[in-house]
Design an enzyme around this catalytic site. Structure first.
Site, PDB file in Angstrom:
ATOM      1  N   ARG A 169       0.831  -1.202   0.000  1.00  0.00           N
ATOM      2  CA  ARG A 169       0.000   0.000   0.000  1.00  0.00           C
ATOM      3  C   ARG A 169       0.869   1.257   0.000  1.00  0.00           C
ATOM      4  O   ARG A 169       1.819   1.353   0.771  1.00  0.00           O
ATOM      5  CB  ARG A 169      -0.930   0.010   1.211  1.00  0.00           C
ATOM      6  CG  ARG A 169      -1.841  -1.208   1.241  1.00  0.00           C
ATOM      7  CD  ARG A 169      -2.864  -1.140   2.323  1.00  0.00           C
ATOM      8  NE  ARG A 169      -3.686  -2.353   2.320  1.00  0.00           N
ATOM      9  CZ  ARG A 169      -4.727  -2.548   3.120  1.00  0.00           C
ATOM     10  NH1 ARG A 169      -5.067  -1.623   3.994  1.00  0.00           N
ATOM     11  NH2 ARG A 169      -5.414  -3.674   3.060  1.00  0.00           N
ATOM     12  N   ARG A 203       0.909   1.951  10.076  1.00  0.00           N
ATOM     13  CA  ARG A 203       0.693   2.161   8.636  1.00  0.00           C
ATOM     14  C   ARG A 203       2.029   2.005   7.929  1.00  0.00           C
ATOM     15  O   ARG A 203       2.907   2.855   8.058  1.00  0.00           O
ATOM     16  CB  ARG A 203       0.108   3.545   8.356  1.00  0.00           C
ATOM     17  CG  ARG A 203      -1.323   3.702   8.830  1.00  0.00           C
ATOM     18  CD  ARG A 203      -2.005   4.874   8.150  1.00  0.00           C
ATOM     19  NE  ARG A 203      -3.322   5.137   8.679  1.00  0.00           N
ATOM     20  CZ  ARG A 203      -4.419   4.450   8.348  1.00  0.00           C
ATOM     21  NH1 ARG A 203      -4.348   3.481   7.457  1.00  0.00           N
ATOM     22  NH2 ARG A 203      -5.589   4.753   8.887  1.00  0.00           N
ATOM     23  N   GLU A 217      -7.846   0.643  14.825  1.00  0.00           N
ATOM     24  CA  GLU A 217      -8.359  -0.402  13.929  1.00  0.00           C
ATOM     25  C   GLU A 217      -7.426  -1.602  13.850  1.00  0.00           C
ATOM     26  O   GLU A 217      -6.226  -1.462  13.647  1.00  0.00           O
ATOM     27  CB  GLU A 217      -8.572   0.165  12.524  1.00  0.00           C
ATOM     28  CG  GLU A 217      -9.175  -0.851  11.562  1.00  0.00           C
ATOM     29  CD  GLU A 217      -9.275  -0.338  10.137  1.00  0.00           C
ATOM     30  OE1 GLU A 217      -9.379  -1.183   9.225  1.00  0.00           O
ATOM     31  OE2 GLU A 217      -9.243   0.888   9.923  1.00  0.00           O
ATOM     32  N   SER A 267     -11.407  -5.396   9.770  1.00  0.00           N
ATOM     33  CA  SER A 267     -12.690  -4.879   9.300  1.00  0.00           C
ATOM     34  C   SER A 267     -13.424  -5.987   8.562  1.00  0.00           C
ATOM     35  O   SER A 267     -12.822  -6.985   8.143  1.00  0.00           O
ATOM     36  CB  SER A 267     -12.491  -3.667   8.383  1.00  0.00           C
ATOM     37  OG  SER A 267     -11.768  -4.039   7.220  1.00  0.00           O
ATOM     38  N   ARG A 278      -0.414  -5.392  12.633  1.00  0.00           N
ATOM     39  CA  ARG A 278      -1.231  -4.779  13.683  1.00  0.00           C
ATOM     40  C   ARG A 278      -1.474  -5.751  14.838  1.00  0.00           C
ATOM     41  O   ARG A 278      -1.594  -5.324  15.993  1.00  0.00           O
ATOM     42  CB  ARG A 278      -2.536  -4.259  13.103  1.00  0.00           C
ATOM     43  CG  ARG A 278      -2.298  -3.093  12.159  1.00  0.00           C
ATOM     44  CD  ARG A 278      -3.556  -2.348  11.792  1.00  0.00           C
ATOM     45  NE  ARG A 278      -3.250  -1.275  10.840  1.00  0.00           N
ATOM     46  CZ  ARG A 278      -4.141  -0.436  10.342  1.00  0.00           C
ATOM     47  NH1 ARG A 278      -5.407  -0.522  10.717  1.00  0.00           N
ATOM     48  NH2 ARG A 278      -3.779   0.498   9.491  1.00  0.00           N
TER      49      ARG A 278
END
Length: 407
Positions: free
Chosen positions: A248, A263, A335, A338, A376
């Site tokens: 990403r 991130r 987060e 999801s 994460r």
């Protein structure tokens, strides 16, 4: 891609969805393009029918047919231009939203439930702890590939493999087929999944000179797995769990929540994916969230489940939940995973269908969820399982895969 027939009958619903998401798309312009395209298509079909003459034409008829042919060529060219404009516009339109979706942006995400002790604590942040114990190297990662790349080392690599094993076995036990997927997809698959490979807000890496893009998540190749297929109803639901790196760009994400592993440009992930009949998707969304929660509980990570607000959802999402881990180092939830129901939005773009009980073809519904975003999970484990003497205790469920009680 949205259902144009449904849009024609319910334009205000789509305008509301776009407005609540903060997406700029001109629904009236799309409908006008649809009408123009349909009108010209009828003219094209009418001209083609005039070319179907029986027997040998007379010289006068030949002249008329030549005129019709020339008109047809012009109208076909007009249709091609209008069709391109129509598809450019319809691809910009986001999916509808579930009626009870909270309004607003990320700050309006609604807490549904929580589990575990969520209290601030005097613990080291994950990045400093991992660096102190020589388990991660951001400096050399930046030297070799740039900022937000890193080397994971030693026992941390073993822990990553243990998390993968636990997540994979939990998914298998729930009926998901393990898949090792391609790390690149073509532009049609990227776009069909909802990841725009073009434009200033591009969030995925592309291969220069080729129609190939590095995957931001295994969701991309898993969606494409059944592209252009009609699935037998007996195949549904089709359940997959894909393992892949995620690449990403994370453009514009520099700031408080970009420190350490939160991130980064590359991380490994287990992704859950569901193809199902339309009437099954609401139920499967709840099943996916439950599986995410089950994994968190096995890892003994305090968490909460939030319902995602309209302004914090991607274009394909009809309904979405986040599972957020508690960060004792920062005293807030962040987060972790999801889960989203995309209804038929992706299936329409990639023509993935099944048959209803009348034998007619319909588009399937697709859903995706994160079983484990490894970077994460590492953050959550390091911060939530630190002991008073500065060690990190491995949760009981992980020990059989990791082979030790402490990191």
């Amino acid at each position: 891609m949205i259902d144009i027939k449904h849009l024609r009958e319910n334009p205000e619903e789509y305008k509301r969805s776009a407005k609540l998401r903060g997406v700029k798309v001109d629904i009236d312009k799309l409908l006008a393009a649809d009408r123009q395209r349909s009108d010209v298509m009828r003219e094209v079909e009418g001209l083609r029918s005039k070319l179907n003459v029986g027997g040998k034409p007379t010289p006068a008829e030949l002249k008329d047919l030549q005129n019709v042919k020339e008109q047809l060529e012009q109208k076909a060219a007009d249709f091609g231009k209008l069709d391109g404009q129509y598809h450019d516009l319809i691809k910009q339109a986001p999916n509808l939203l579930a009626e009870d979706t909270p309004e607003g942006g990320e700050e309006s995400n609604k807490e549904e439930r929580a589990w575990g002790k969520a209290k601030p604590a005097k613990v080291a942040g994950h990045a400093s702890w991992l660096q102190e114990h020589d388990l991660i190297d951001f400096e050399r990662g930046a030297k070799v590939a740039g900022a937000k790349f890193y080397y994971l080392k030693g026992a941390a690599v073993k822990l990553e493999m243990a998390i993968k094993r636990l997540g994979l076995e939990a998914a298998e036990a729930a009926g998901f087929l393990p898949m090792d997927v391609p790390h690149l997809v073509n532009g049609r698959i990227a776009d069909g999944t909802g990841f725009n490979p073009q434009g200033p807000e591009q969030q995925i890496y592309s291969v220069e000179g080729e129609d190939l893009h590095l995957v931001a998540t295994a969701e991309m190749p898993l969606t494409g797995y059944h592209a252009d297929e009609i699935l037998d109803p007996k195949q549904l639901p089709a359940l997959y769990v894909g393992w892949s790196p995620s690449y990403r760009r994370e453009a514009g994400s520099y700031g408080k929540h970009s420190k350490g592993l939160f991130r980064v440009h590359q991380f490994n992930k287990l992704e859950l994916y569901v193809f199902c009949a339309p009437e099954q998707s609401d139920e499967w969304l709840q099943k996916l969230v439950k599986l995410e929660e089950d994994i968190c509980r096995q890892l003994e990570i305090p968490y909460r489940v939030t319902r995602t607000a309209a302004g914090d959802m991607g274009a394909p999402h009809y309904q979405k939940y986040d599972v957020e881990y508690w960060s004792p180092a920062e005293g807030e939830y962040r987060e972790l995973t999801s889960a989203a129901n995309c209804t038929d939005y992706q299936a329409r773009r990639l023509d993935i269908r099944t048959r209803n009980n009348k034998g007619s073809t319909i588009h399937v519904h697709t859903l995706n969820a994160t079983a484990a975003a490894i970077s994460r999970v590492l953050i959550a484990l390091v911060e939530n399982h630190q002991t008073p003497d500065g060690k990190v205790k491995i949760p009981k469920a992980l020990r059989e895969y990791y082979g030790s009680d402490y990191l």
